[in-house]
Design a protein around this motif. Structure first.
Motif, PDB file in Angstrom:
ATOM      1  N   TRP A   1      -1.331  -7.360  -0.732  1.00 26.50           N
ATOM      2  CA  TRP A   1      -0.520  -7.275   0.474  1.00 26.50           C
ATOM      3  C   TRP A   1       0.845  -7.907   0.224  1.00 26.50           C
ATOM      4  O   TRP A   1       0.935  -8.993  -0.342  1.00 26.50           O
ATOM      5  CB  TRP A   1      -1.190  -8.026   1.623  1.00 26.50           C
ATOM      6  N   ASP A   2       1.897  -7.232   0.679  1.00 28.71           N
ATOM      7  CA  ASP A   2       3.239  -7.798   0.681  1.00 28.71           C
ATOM      8  C   ASP A   2       3.360  -8.616   1.969  1.00 28.71           C
ATOM      9  O   ASP A   2       3.276  -8.062   3.071  1.00 28.71           O
ATOM     10  CB  ASP A   2       4.277  -6.673   0.659  1.00 28.71           C
ATOM     11  N   LEU A   3       3.536  -9.925   1.855  1.00 30.04           N
ATOM     12  CA  LEU A   3       3.550 -10.771   3.045  1.00 30.04           C
ATOM     13  C   LEU A   3       4.829 -10.646   3.870  1.00 30.04           C
ATOM     14  O   LEU A   3       4.863 -11.050   5.017  1.00 30.04           O
ATOM     15  CB  LEU A   3       3.307 -12.233   2.658  1.00 30.04           C
ATOM     16  N   GLU A   4       5.869 -10.066   3.305  1.00 30.08           N
ATOM     17  CA  GLU A   4       7.096  -9.857   4.078  1.00 30.08           C
ATOM     18  C   GLU A   4       6.927  -8.684   5.044  1.00 30.08           C
ATOM     19  O   GLU A   4       7.335  -8.752   6.198  1.00 30.08           O
ATOM     20  CB  GLU A   4       8.271  -9.600   3.141  1.00 30.08           C
ATOM     21  N   THR A   5       6.311  -7.597   4.564  1.00 34.05           N
ATOM     22  CA  THR A   5       6.145  -6.397   5.394  1.00 34.05           C
ATOM     23  C   THR A   5       4.744  -6.283   5.993  1.00 34.05           C
ATOM     24  O   THR A   5       4.519  -5.446   6.866  1.00 34.05           O
ATOM     25  CB  THR A   5       6.416  -5.134   4.566  1.00 34.05           C
ATOM     26  N   LEU A   6       3.795  -7.079   5.505  1.00 34.39           N
ATOM     27  CA  LEU A   6       2.386  -7.045   5.911  1.00 34.39           C
ATOM     28  C   LEU A   6       1.732  -5.697   5.602  1.00 34.39           C
ATOM     29  O   LEU A   6       0.818  -5.265   6.279  1.00 34.39           O
ATOM     30  CB  LEU A   6       2.215  -7.392   7.390  1.00 34.39           C
ATOM     31  N   LYS A   7       2.216  -5.033   4.569  1.00 34.88           N
ATOM     32  CA  LYS A   7       1.682  -3.733   4.139  1.00 34.88           C
ATOM     33  C   LYS A   7       0.860  -3.911   2.866  1.00 34.88           C
ATOM     34  O   LYS A   7       1.182  -4.734   2.011  1.00 34.88           O
ATOM     35  CB  LYS A   7       2.815  -2.742   3.856  1.00 34.88           C
ATOM     36  N   CYS A   8      -0.179  -3.089   2.754  1.00 33.57           N
ATOM     37  CA  CYS A   8      -0.970  -3.057   1.533  1.00 33.57           C
ATOM     38  C   CYS A   8      -0.183  -2.242   0.507  1.00 33.57           C
ATOM     39  O   CYS A   8       0.145  -1.081   0.755  1.00 33.57           O
ATOM     40  CB  CYS A   8      -2.333  -2.423   1.794  1.00 33.57           C
TER      41      CYS A   8
ATOM     42  N   LYS B   1       4.544 -14.570  -2.228  1.00 32.36           N
ATOM     43  CA  LYS B   1       5.029 -13.331  -1.619  1.00 32.36           C
ATOM     44  C   LYS B   1       3.946 -12.267  -1.535  1.00 32.36           C
ATOM     45  O   LYS B   1       4.046 -11.345  -0.731  1.00 32.36           O
ATOM     46  CB  LYS B   1       6.227 -12.795  -2.391  1.00 32.36           C
ATOM     47  N   LEU B   2       2.911 -12.381  -2.357  1.00 35.23           N
ATOM     48  CA  LEU B   2       1.827 -11.406  -2.367  1.00 35.23           C
ATOM     49  C   LEU B   2       0.510 -12.096  -2.046  1.00 35.23           C
ATOM     50  O   LEU B   2       0.269 -13.227  -2.464  1.00 35.23           O
ATOM     51  CB  LEU B   2       1.714 -10.721  -3.735  1.00 35.23           C
ATOM     52  N   LEU B   3      -0.338 -11.397  -1.299  1.00 33.06           N
ATOM     53  CA  LEU B   3      -1.672 -11.879  -0.972  1.00 33.06           C
ATOM     54  C   LEU B   3      -2.685 -10.918  -1.574  1.00 33.06           C
ATOM     55  O   LEU B   3      -2.539  -9.701  -1.453  1.00 33.06           O
ATOM     56  CB  LEU B   3      -1.858 -11.934   0.544  1.00 33.06           C
ATOM     57  N   PHE B   4      -3.695 -11.446  -2.214  1.00 30.72           N
ATOM     58  CA  PHE B   4      -4.781 -10.652  -2.783  1.00 30.72           C
ATOM     59  C   PHE B   4      -6.029 -10.914  -1.959  1.00 30.72           C
ATOM     60  O   PHE B   4      -6.365 -12.070  -1.700  1.00 30.72           O
ATOM     61  CB  PHE B   4      -5.030 -11.055  -4.243  1.00 30.72           C
TER      62      PHE B   4
END
Length: 104
Positions: free
Chosen positions: A87-94, A73-76
């Motif tokens: 990054w939150d991969l659901e909202t694509l927000k940092c 769910k999170l990208l670093f």
């Protein structure tokens, strides 16, 4: 000479689109998607057909590392500027950022 008729139907064939040109990448835990650097952007690619599902724009420096959380769910992301972003991969927000200090 007889006139030639033009072909009126074409067979469709699936082909993989190029979405990666080198650099860091990471594969989701279930293998359903791939996250890879593509210039100043980060592409989230469907592993089944290589279509770009989402793009995160605005990464200002050259990326050197990507990692996913265990639940995908999170990208670093990290780069030459030593700035780490989450990054939150659901909202694509940092959702978080910090700068790494190097002590010598």
């Amino acid at each position: 000479m007889a006139p030639q008729s033009l072909k009126k139907n074409y067979r469709c064939s699936r082909s993989l689109k190029q979405f990666y040109s080198g650099g860091p990448f990471v594969v989701s835990s279930d293998g359903s998607f791939i996250v890879c650097a593509c210039g100043d952007a980060i592409n989230i690619v469907d592993a089944s057909d290589s279509s770009v599902k989402s793009t995160i724009e605005g990464e200002s420096d050259s990326l050197t590392a990507l990692a996913l959380s265990p639940d995908d769910k999170l990208l670093f992301s990290g780069g030459h500027s030593r700035q780490i972003r989450v990054w939150d991969l659901e909202t694509l927000k940092c959702i978080r950022t910090w700068k790494v200090k190097i002590c010598v």
